[in-house]
Design an enzyme around this catalytic site. Structure first.
Site, PDB file in Angstrom:
ATOM      1  CG  HIS A 202      -5.422  -2.604   0.245  1.00  6.32           C
ATOM      2  ND1 HIS A 202      -4.675  -2.259  -0.865  1.00  6.32           N
ATOM      3  CD2 HIS A 202      -4.940  -1.860   1.268  1.00  6.32           C
ATOM      4  CE1 HIS A 202      -3.779  -1.335  -0.514  1.00  6.32           C
ATOM      5  NE2 HIS A 202      -3.914  -1.080   0.763  1.00  6.32           N
TER       6      HIS A 202
ATOM      7  CG  ASP B  36      -6.490  -3.346  -3.374  1.00  6.17           C
ATOM      8  OD1 ASP B  36      -7.286  -2.589  -2.783  1.00  6.17           O
ATOM      9  OD2 ASP B  36      -5.255  -3.265  -3.244  1.00  6.17           O
TER      10      ASP B  36
ATOM     11  CB  SER C 258      -0.938  -0.045   1.206  1.00  5.96           C
ATOM     12  OG  SER C 258      -1.954   0.914   1.068  1.00  5.96           O
TER      13      SER C 258
END
Length: 803
Positions: free
Chosen positions: A778, A746, A658
């Site tokens: 995610h 995601d 991320s």
């Protein structure tokens, strides 16, 4: 001397298998006190754990019970009662206030679709089993921790929960209709009852008007509605659209849907008001459209009360903020809740607010903390000046770091209805504090554990000295603490550290003013994993990298390194910045870092400026400076550690997910000589192309330093600024091989981001490989994806670091 790390696939698989067996502790519930014939008291403690089962490729939940004998002031004796047993298909469970009953929401596989049953258990038998799917009053019940709840009325006669609103059936304009021949056999067998929402103010469920199950006002099935788009709440909440509050009357086995909730709100986190006169809930605004809610404690929301007799919905808090986690005191007089500013950073230093049910007065118990009071900066031995120096700091006694937590414990109040307990990040550790809601004073219940062990000299709590110390009984209790529950002042907590898997601890909360004397007893130990030493280091940026508005901020890093084996002398280094960016690595048990360290890698977990746990000023310093401030903090930390520790500077790799992947890609391009391999999970690589596809477009603007408004139109200047702050800007300079791990589902950082980077690297001849995980979002937290991701990560590092 360059030494080898563990490199045999079979041995790595075995190591991962061994470490992944350490279970996580997820919940605890204390049973009622029982008095023995000799006058002593004991109670049962029910705990829930989860563990990866690699053979079944799933997380399994299991429970274990313990007995705690106490005298009201301390735990006299405690121990397990029986062995573990697996929990199957339970979505939610909740004990009644008296402890006599237990409610369970259970999923049951069906021929066509999964069914949901709500069960009520009495001591040693099931007394109710209600098929909610067959009742057809609503869609699926929410079992998430965002909206979901399962709340007993104080009278223990009703249950409150949240479910998806029932959608009318729709059919094609061209569907041929069978002639109506009166009532069908099925209708004779199961007469269709009116599907009536509970009209607030109705004397009993079923009164009032509603619409017939799934039909239009005239009973006709609507046409042209089959393909209407239904907004949802984004990442990990894609099946959540329109939540409704539902009540089960246990005696009558009937379910009612509460009316009276304003149309513009999505309700959740509900509980019964004092006297069961109504329901208190958090309502999230969903106009003009829904944004992602998971890990976003900045969404406009407020506390409401819906009266079951008068039919009115009343606002209990300010309606321009973000609120969550309301908790009613044992005497039913006060509700505490957490509050943030709406919009801005997704995670912030929160306020603790309290609403008095009878005076209607709201007070602020704890404000956001701009920065924690810490000891003076001092040069580290052998260095002149303090720029970037790794040093020891001692916390000024009594300083409170602020509140940084996803939620308050489900039960957090002390028996006196004046104090409550919570856990929060305190720089790179997590501690348990007791808060006096009248005076606003806070006391750590876990700092004393560190001092009692003699890990820190001087007053208060501090971080591990700059020279790494091997784990020993002296500092064994430095790490991360979480509150699981408190009941009748019996406090249950979880403790872990980077070298110690989760353990279960209990204590009796001392009387007011004596909280620092809390003594913890270990109920379920986990022996430390051998071969891992760790420490926390503190750095301050050089003057030219100080923030003009928020000067004087420092930050931390946690360094794990192998303490035994051939690689212990000069190991390769894996650098891991966290995601968020407003989150934090606390010194708790983490599978990937522990496994990498056992293999022979040193692992550097960097809490750059902008991380939680360091004050609101640190959080506020990062928006507008992503791609520079956070990148420079990580690079400074890497350079210092390579200078001051015995590490192999020719074998340094990056691993991040991320925003951690955003930083890893930035570092690859900005400092191509430092890094020799990289693994990224669902990375942000181009903020400009992400803004139109993510569930959190506000993040893209806020972190770029731009204002977010829902009706903003694409602006070339803003897109330019977003691209300027993105790793894609530096892709021409990347040389290190890159492995990408992407989750197909995601919604937060859609996989198109990783694909964009993959294509850019391929076009430039950079060695790259992409792994695509269907059914994963995610977090890439599926057991199979997590295990496969680990193996591919380490094989990539071994190959490209020439280990």
């Amino acid at each position: 001397q360059v030494l080898q790390v563990l490199s045999s696939s079979e041995e790595i698989v075995e190591l991962y298998r061994e470490l992944s067996r350490h279970p996580g502790l997820s919940a605890a519930c204390l049973g009622p006190d029982i008095t023995t014939q000799y006058g002593g008291k004991y109670c049962s403690l029910y705990t829930e754990w989860s563990q990866r089962d690699l053979a079944r490729a799933e997380n399994v939940k299991f429970c274990r019970q313990y007995l705690i004998f106490h005298d009201g002031a301390s735990v006299v004796y405690s121990g397990p009662a029986g062995t573990c047993s697996e929990i199957k298909d339970e979505l939610l469970s909740r004990e009644s206030p008296s402890g006599a009953l237990k409610a369970v929401l259970r999923k049951v596989p069906g021929k066509e679709k999964e069914k949901q049953f709500l069960e009520v258990w009495d001591q040693n038998r099931k007394v109710k089993s209600i098929n909610l799917t067959a009742l057809d009053k609503h869609g699926s019940v929410y079992d998430d921790d965002q909206f979901g709840c399962l709340a007993w009325s104080h009278s223990e006669t009703h249950l409150l929960y949240v479910a998806e609103k029932k959608r009318p059936k729709a059919e094609s304009f061209f569907q041929s209709k069978a002639p109506e021949l009166g009532a069908s056999d099925e209708d004779m067998e199961h007469p269709k009852k009116e599907d009536v929402p509970l009209k607030v103010g109705s004397p009993c469920p079923g009164a009032g008007s509603g619409y017939r199950g799934g039909h239009g006002a005239d009973g006709a099935i609507p046409q042209g509605e089959q393909f209407v788009y239904h907004e949802d709440w984004g990442e990990a909440l894609s099946t959540r659209s329109v939540p409704v509050l539902c009540v089960l009357d246990i005696e009558g086995s009937s379910v009612s849907v509460l009316e009276g909730i304003p149309e513009h709100l999505s309700p959740g986190q509900a509980f019964w008001s004092p006297g069961d006169t109504g329901v208190v809930f958090v309502g999230w605004w969903h106009e003009p459209f829904r944004l992602g809610l998971r890990h976003c404690t900045n969404r406009r929301s407020a506390l409401f009360y819906v009266d079951l007799m008068g039919g009115r919905c009343e606002l209990l808090s300010e309606d321009t903020r973000a609120v969550w986690s309301p908790r009613l005191s044992p005497d039913s007089c006060r509700i505490v809740y957490l509050e943030n500013d709406a919009l801005g950073p997704h995670q912030q230093c929160s306020r603790l607010r309290m609403y008095d049910w009878y005076t209607k007065y709201t007070s602020t118990v704890l404000e956001a903390v701009p920065r924690q009071a810490w000891g003076e900066y001092s040069p580290w031995a052998g260095n002149s000046g303090h720029e970037g120096v790794l040093r020891t700091v001692a916390l000024i006694a009594g300083a409170f770091p602020g509140i940084y937590c996803g939620a308050l414990p489900g039960l957090c109040w002390a028996a006196d209805s004046r104090r409550l307990v919570l856990d929060t990040a305190q720089r790179s550790q997590q501690d348990v504090f007791v808060v006096d809601t009248v005076t606003g004073t806070t006391t750590s219940l876990t700092a004393g554990e560190c001092q009692a062990g003699g890990a820190m000299p001087g007053p208060g709590r501090g971080v591990t000295p700059a020279g790494l110390t091997p784990p020993s009984p002296l500092d064994a209790l430095q790490g991360s603490w979480s509150v699981l529950t408190i009941d009748r002042d019996l406090l249950v907590a979880r403790f872990s550290s980077p070298s110690c898997p989760p353990t279960l601890k209990v204590a009796v909360l001392p009387d007011a003013g004596r909280e620092a004397q809390a003594r913890w007893v270990c109920l379920q130990d986990a022996p430390p994993v051998p071969g891992i030493s760790w420490g926390i280091r503190t750095l301050r940026p050089p003057p030219e990298q100080e923030h003009p508005q928020y000067g004087g901020l420092d930050f931390d890093a946690i360094l794990l390194r192998p303490s035994e084996g051939p690689a212990a002398q000069k190991p390769p280094l894996v650098v891991m910045p966290h995601g968020g960016p407003h989150s934090v690595f606390t010194a708790g048990w983490m599978l990937y870092p522990a496994a990498l360290c056992r293999m022979g890698f040193a692992v550097l977990l960097v809490n750059y400026r902008g991380s939680l746990g360091f004050g609101q000023d640190s959080v506020a310093s990062l928006p507008g400076n992503v791609g520079t401030q956070d990148v420079h903090d990580v690079q400074l930390c890497v350079e210092r550690v390579l200078q001051e520790e015995s590490l192999d500077a020719s074998r340094v790799a990056l691993v991040g997910g991320s925003h951690g992947g955003f930083l890893a890609c930035h570092l690859l391009g900005q400092f191509p000589d430092t890094y020799h391999a990289c693994v990224v999970r669902n990375p942000v690589v181009n903020i400009a192309s992400m803004v139109a596809t993510t569930d959190i477009p506000d993040w893209c603007l806020t972190e770029t330093g731009l204002p977010y408004v829902p009706d903003a139109l694409p602006d070339p200047a803003q897109w330019t600024e977003m691209l300027r702050k993105s790793p894609m800007r530096y892709v021409n300079r990347v040389r290190a091989p890159v492995l990408l791990l992407l989750g197909e589902d995601d919604r937060r950082v859609p996989p198109k981001q990783g694909l964009e980077y993959y294509r850019a690297l391929k076009a430039r001849g950079v060695p790259t490989r992409l792994l695509w995980y269907p059914g994963n979002n995610h977090a890439l937290a599926g057991v199979e994806a997590e295990a496969d991701g680990f193996m591919n990560m380490v094989l990539w590092l071994l190959k490209h670091l020439q280990c």
